[in-house]
Design a protein around this motif. Structure first.
Motif, PDB file in Angstrom:
ATOM      1  N   TRP A  52      -4.876   8.233 -11.543  1.00 20.80           N
ATOM      2  CA  TRP A  52      -5.370   7.003 -11.193  1.00 20.80           C
ATOM      3  C   TRP A  52      -5.649   6.982  -9.597  1.00 20.80           C
ATOM      4  O   TRP A  52      -5.927   6.155  -8.925  1.00 20.80           O
ATOM      5  N   LYS A  53      -6.058   8.171  -9.131  1.00 18.63           N
ATOM      6  CA  LYS A  53      -6.277   8.287  -7.765  1.00 18.63           C
ATOM      7  C   LYS A  53      -7.670   7.744  -7.218  1.00 18.63           C
ATOM      8  O   LYS A  53      -7.883   7.049  -6.306  1.00 18.63           O
ATOM      9  N   ARG A  54      -8.696   7.818  -8.018  1.00 14.72           N
ATOM     10  CA  ARG A  54     -10.130   7.467  -7.914  1.00 14.72           C
ATOM     11  C   ARG A  54     -10.236   5.981  -8.362  1.00 14.72           C
ATOM     12  O   ARG A  54     -11.163   5.709  -9.030  1.00 14.72           O
ATOM     13  N   THR A  55      -9.371   5.223  -7.734  1.00 14.50           N
ATOM     14  CA  THR A  55      -9.566   3.863  -8.095  1.00 14.50           C
ATOM     15  C   THR A  55      -8.977   3.007  -6.790  1.00 14.50           C
ATOM     16  O   THR A  55      -8.589   3.557  -5.727  1.00 14.50           O
ATOM     17  N   SER A  56      -9.266   1.711  -6.616  1.00 16.37           N
ATOM     18  CA  SER A  56      -8.851   0.726  -5.620  1.00 16.37           C
ATOM     19  C   SER A  56      -7.342   0.769  -5.854  1.00 16.37           C
ATOM     20  O   SER A  56      -6.910   0.554  -6.729  1.00 16.37           O
ATOM     21  N   LEU A  57      -6.812   0.781  -4.545  1.00 15.29           N
ATOM     22  CA  LEU A  57      -5.547   0.514  -4.477  1.00 15.29           C
ATOM     23  C   LEU A  57      -5.259  -0.829  -3.808  1.00 15.29           C
ATOM     24  O   LEU A  57      -5.549  -1.272  -2.569  1.00 15.29           O
ATOM     25  N   ASP A  58      -4.253  -1.834  -4.227  1.00 13.63           N
ATOM     26  CA  ASP A  58      -3.649  -2.818  -3.712  1.00 13.63           C
ATOM     27  C   ASP A  58      -2.063  -2.863  -3.833  1.00 13.63           C
ATOM     28  O   ASP A  58      -1.686  -2.608  -4.931  1.00 13.63           O
ATOM     29  N   THR A  59      -1.483  -2.860  -2.712  1.00  9.30           N
ATOM     30  CA  THR A  59      -0.124  -2.744  -2.633  1.00  9.30           C
ATOM     31  C   THR A  59       0.392  -4.255  -2.250  1.00  9.30           C
ATOM     32  O   THR A  59       0.152  -4.833  -1.254  1.00  9.30           O
ATOM     33  N   ILE A  60       1.236  -4.814  -3.441  1.00 12.22           N
ATOM     34  CA  ILE A  60       1.488  -6.192  -3.315  1.00 12.22           C
ATOM     35  C   ILE A  60       3.141  -6.439  -3.061  1.00 12.22           C
ATOM     36  O   ILE A  60       3.941  -5.910  -3.681  1.00 12.22           O
ATOM     37  N   PRO A  61       3.232  -6.924  -1.755  1.00 10.71           N
ATOM     38  CA  PRO A  61       4.748  -7.225  -1.246  1.00 10.71           C
ATOM     39  C   PRO A  61       5.114  -8.562  -1.952  1.00 10.71           C
ATOM     40  O   PRO A  61       4.340  -9.506  -1.912  1.00 10.71           O
ATOM     41  N   TYR A  62       6.513  -8.509  -1.915  1.00  8.69           N
ATOM     42  CA  TYR A  62       7.344  -9.883  -2.178  1.00  8.69           C
ATOM     43  C   TYR A  62       8.358 -10.263  -1.459  1.00  8.69           C
ATOM     44  O   TYR A  62       8.895  -9.064  -0.881  1.00  8.69           O
ATOM     45  N   ASP A  63       8.707 -11.289  -1.549  1.00 11.60           N
ATOM     46  CA  ASP A  63       9.815 -12.016  -0.343  1.00 11.60           C
ATOM     47  C   ASP A  63      11.234 -11.143  -0.484  1.00 11.60           C
ATOM     48  O   ASP A  63      11.742 -10.960   0.269  1.00 11.60           O
ATOM     49  N   ASP A  64      11.286 -10.471  -1.781  1.00 13.54           N
ATOM     50  CA  ASP A  64      12.636  -9.627  -1.932  1.00 13.54           C
ATOM     51  C   ASP A  64      12.516  -8.421  -1.619  1.00 13.54           C
ATOM     52  O   ASP A  64      13.722  -7.579  -1.899  1.00 13.54           O
ATOM     53  N   GLY A  65      11.539  -7.810  -1.171  1.00 12.92           N
ATOM     54  CA  GLY A  65      11.419  -6.615  -0.577  1.00 12.92           C
ATOM     55  C   GLY A  65      10.542  -5.642  -1.597  1.00 12.92           C
ATOM     56  O   GLY A  65      10.394  -4.331  -1.210  1.00 12.92           O
ATOM     57  N   ARG A  66      10.668  -6.037  -2.816  1.00 14.11           N
ATOM     58  CA  ARG A  66       9.764  -5.149  -3.781  1.00 14.11           C
ATOM     59  C   ARG A  66       8.401  -5.078  -3.580  1.00 14.11           C
ATOM     60  O   ARG A  66       7.632  -5.952  -2.928  1.00 14.11           O
ATOM     61  N   LEU A  67       7.795  -4.007  -4.368  1.00 14.07           N
ATOM     62  CA  LEU A  67       6.433  -3.861  -4.359  1.00 14.07           C
ATOM     63  C   LEU A  67       5.693  -3.558  -5.690  1.00 14.07           C
ATOM     64  O   LEU A  67       6.704  -3.183  -6.329  1.00 14.07           O
ATOM     65  N   VAL A  68       4.528  -4.341  -5.906  1.00 11.92           N
ATOM     66  CA  VAL A  68       3.848  -3.786  -7.042  1.00 11.92           C
ATOM     67  C   VAL A  68       2.793  -3.236  -6.655  1.00 11.92           C
ATOM     68  O   VAL A  68       2.031  -3.554  -5.864  1.00 11.92           O
ATOM     69  N   ILE A  69       2.334  -2.038  -7.217  1.00  9.10           N
ATOM     70  CA  ILE A  69       0.999  -1.206  -6.927  1.00  9.10           C
ATOM     71  C   ILE A  69       0.087  -1.499  -8.014  1.00  9.10           C
ATOM     72  O   ILE A  69       0.166  -1.260  -9.108  1.00  9.10           O
ATOM     73  N   LEU A  70      -1.046  -1.928  -7.575  1.00 12.09           N
ATOM     74  CA  LEU A  70      -1.968  -2.175  -8.350  1.00 12.09           C
ATOM     75  C   LEU A  70      -3.397  -1.364  -8.187  1.00 12.09           C
ATOM     76  O   LEU A  70      -3.848  -1.301  -7.263  1.00 12.09           O
ATOM     77  N   ARG A  71      -3.660  -0.698  -9.339  1.00  6.43           N
ATOM     78  CA  ARG A  71      -5.141   0.145  -9.140  1.00  6.43           C
ATOM     79  C   ARG A  71      -5.870  -0.601 -10.184  1.00  6.43           C
ATOM     80  O   ARG A  71      -5.908  -0.602 -11.238  1.00  6.43           O
ATOM     81  N   THR A  72      -7.265  -0.542  -9.789  1.00  7.82           N
ATOM     82  CA  THR A  72      -8.272  -0.979 -10.328  1.00  7.82           C
ATOM     83  C   THR A  72      -9.475  -0.140 -10.304  1.00  7.82           C
ATOM     84  O   THR A  72      -9.976   0.405  -9.134  1.00  7.82           O
TER      85      THR A  72
END
Length: 265
Positions: A52-72
């Motif tokens: 999934w390297k050749r995709t757009s990357l969005d790193t989504i942060p949350y108030d509890d310190g967690r992250l969700v990585i989104l590739r599109t």
């Protein structure tokens, strides 16, 4: 020559993303074209570190310190989405899940319509579901399951040693969504929700949008946007992208020699 044709679209995307990203809002995800999406192995995880390297990357942060990585990305007749719940270390098969929603007309309406679709994948399952809006009066539960959605793939597994963000085992979700369902556009309504069953918590995007339970999805009024800044999604096929890329790069290089920027900051 083939190597040049391969590189030109990537350079174009980089230039456009670099020049325009600051002008887009916090509730927008920028999607890019990718020429290797048909090589994906749909096993619900990072099959290898480059998948999934050749995709757009969005790193989504949350108030509890967690992250969700989104590739599109998009290629041909499909949108491709990878959701990486990198901080969910409790693996709840059949319970942890992700939902990706697309509003083809980006209407921001209080009720869903036939051009609103949600795609689901559940940890440990190889087949997801496609939901379509427009059949009920309830804003939150106004989606119905589509049986036999052709060419859709929604699968989830445990990402581990090949994951680019953490090798600790955690849920991840792969989606291939047929564009013919919602139509081609340079801007869609977009909503993402990753559910951690152990914590009984939803990690949504936009991050300020709440979700009451698994059967409820916020209406398009509260969704963000998925944007194709170079308009390659609605308009251009590969030969046209290569041609336009060539022209833009030539202009860019010519202006760079004279100390001028191609894109305004």
């Amino acid at each position: 020559m083939k190597s040049v044709l391969f590189i030109l679209p990537l350079v174009l995307s980089f230039l456009i993303f670099s020049g325009y990203k600051e002008s887009f809002g916090l509730d927008q995800i920028l999607i890019t074209i990718s020429n290797d999406r048909d090589a994906i192995t749909y096993d619900g995880k990072w099959t290898d570190t480059y998948e999934w390297k050749r995709t757009s990357l969005d790193t989504i942060p949350y108030d509890d310190g967690r992250l969700v990585i989104l590739r599109t990305a998009h290629q041909g007749n499909f949108l491709y989405v990878f959701v990486d719940a990198i901080n969910d270390f409790t693996l709840d098969n059949g319970k942890d899940n992700a939902v990706v929603c697309i509003d083809g007309n980006n209407t921001k309406s209080e009720l869903t319509d036939k051009n609103d679709f949600c795609f689901t994948a559940t940890l440990g399952q190889n087949s997801g579901a496609v939901l379509q809006g427009g059949d009920n009066s309830s804003a939150a539960k106004n989606f119905q399951n589509i049986i036999n959605a052709t060419d859709f793939i929604g699968t989830s597994s445990v990402s581990d040693q090949n994951d680019r963000y953490t090798t600790t085992k955690h849920p991840s979700y792969e989606f291939r969504m047929p564009i013919e369902l919602f139509g081609r556009s340079d801007k869609y309504g977009f909503f993402l929700s990753a559910y951690d069953a152990s914590a009984k918590k939803f990690y949504n995007w936009p991050t300020n949008v709440a979700r009451a339970d698994l059967s409820s999805i916020p209406p398009p009024l509260y969704w963000g946007e998925l944007v194709s800044p170079d308009k390659s999604l609605p308009e251009f096929n590969t030969p046209v992208v290569v041609f336009v890329s060539s022209i833009i790069i030539i202009i860019y290089l010519a202006r760079a020699q004279h100390g001028k920027k191609f894109f305004d900051s």
